[in-house]
Design a protein around this motif. Structure first.
Motif, short mmCIF file in Angstrom:
data_model
loop_
_atom_site.label_atom_id
_atom_site.label_comp_id
_atom_site.label_asym_id
_atom_site.label_seq_id
_atom_site.Cartn_x
_atom_site.Cartn_y
_atom_site.Cartn_z
N GLN A 1 0.84 -1.21 0.00
CA GLN A 1 0.00 0.00 0.00
C GLN A 1 0.87 1.26 0.00
N ALA A 2 1.93 1.26 0.79
CA ALA A 2 2.83 2.42 0.85
C ALA A 2 3.51 2.63 -0.50
N ALA A 3 3.90 1.56 -1.17
CA ALA A 3 4.54 1.68 -2.48
C ALA A 3 3.57 2.26 -3.50
N VAL A 4 2.31 1.85 -3.44
CA VAL A 4 1.30 2.39 -4.35
C VAL A 4 1.13 3.89 -4.11
N LEU A 5 1.12 4.29 -2.85
CA LEU A 5 1.01 5.73 -2.53
C LEU A 5 2.23 6.49 -3.03
N ARG A 6 3.41 5.92 -2.84
CA ARG A 6 4.64 6.59 -3.31
C ARG A 6 4.66 6.76 -4.81
N GLY B 1 2.23 7.65 -6.55
CA GLY B 1 1.32 8.73 -6.92
C GLY B 1 -0.15 8.39 -6.90
N ALA B 2 -0.50 7.20 -6.46
CA ALA B 2 -1.92 6.82 -6.40
C ALA B 2 -2.62 7.56 -5.27
N SER B 3 -3.91 7.67 -5.40
CA SER B 3 -4.71 8.33 -4.35
C SER B 3 -4.85 7.39 -3.15
N GLU B 4 -5.25 7.97 -2.01
CA GLU B 4 -5.49 7.18 -0.81
C GLU B 4 -6.53 6.09 -1.08
N GLY B 5 -7.59 6.46 -1.80
CA GLY B 5 -8.65 5.50 -2.10
C GLY B 5 -8.17 4.34 -2.94
N GLN C 1 -5.97 2.11 -0.84
CA GLN C 1 -6.78 1.32 0.07
C GLN C 1 -7.44 0.17 -0.68
N GLY C 2 -7.91 0.43 -1.89
CA GLY C 2 -8.50 -0.62 -2.70
C GLY C 2 -7.51 -1.73 -3.01
N VAL C 3 -6.28 -1.37 -3.33
CA VAL C 3 -5.23 -2.36 -3.58
C VAL C 3 -4.98 -3.18 -2.32
N ALA C 4 -4.92 -2.50 -1.17
CA ALA C 4 -4.70 -3.20 0.09
C ALA C 4 -5.86 -4.15 0.40
#
Length: 82
Positions: free
Chosen positions: A24-29, A31-35, A38-41
């Motif tokens: 989840q942290a890598a997805v955020l890094r 540039g993905a949105s929080e939503g 969270q969906g990926v997680a």
């Protein structure tokens, strides 16, 4: 799968298990949105709890229309070289 990828792509490929939080942290890094993160997680958590395909049985090498190595050779490698 990593071995087949290494052989087809002629370079080392390795699989590494990461925690859901790290994923989840890598997805955020990236540039993905929080939503989205969270969906990926949530999806990763469901896969972990229910198995890769849930209650249904995935294709086996003898029932799949295309083998993994064949797909790597015919689709993945050409796409990476393009």
């Amino acid at each position: 799968m990593a071995r087949v990828l290494s052989e087809v792509l002629e370079r080392p490929v390795r699989a590494q298990r990461v925690s859901i939080a790290d994923h989840q942290a890598a997805v955020l890094r990236s540039g993905a949105s929080e939503g989205w993160a969270q969906g990926v997680a949530d999806m990763a958590r469901a896969l972990e709890e229910q198995g890769f395909y849930g209650v249904s049985r995935p294709s086996a090498p003898d029932t799949a229309p295309t083998g993994f190595r064949q797909w790597c050779e015919e689709v993945l490698k050409p796409a990476l070289l393009a």
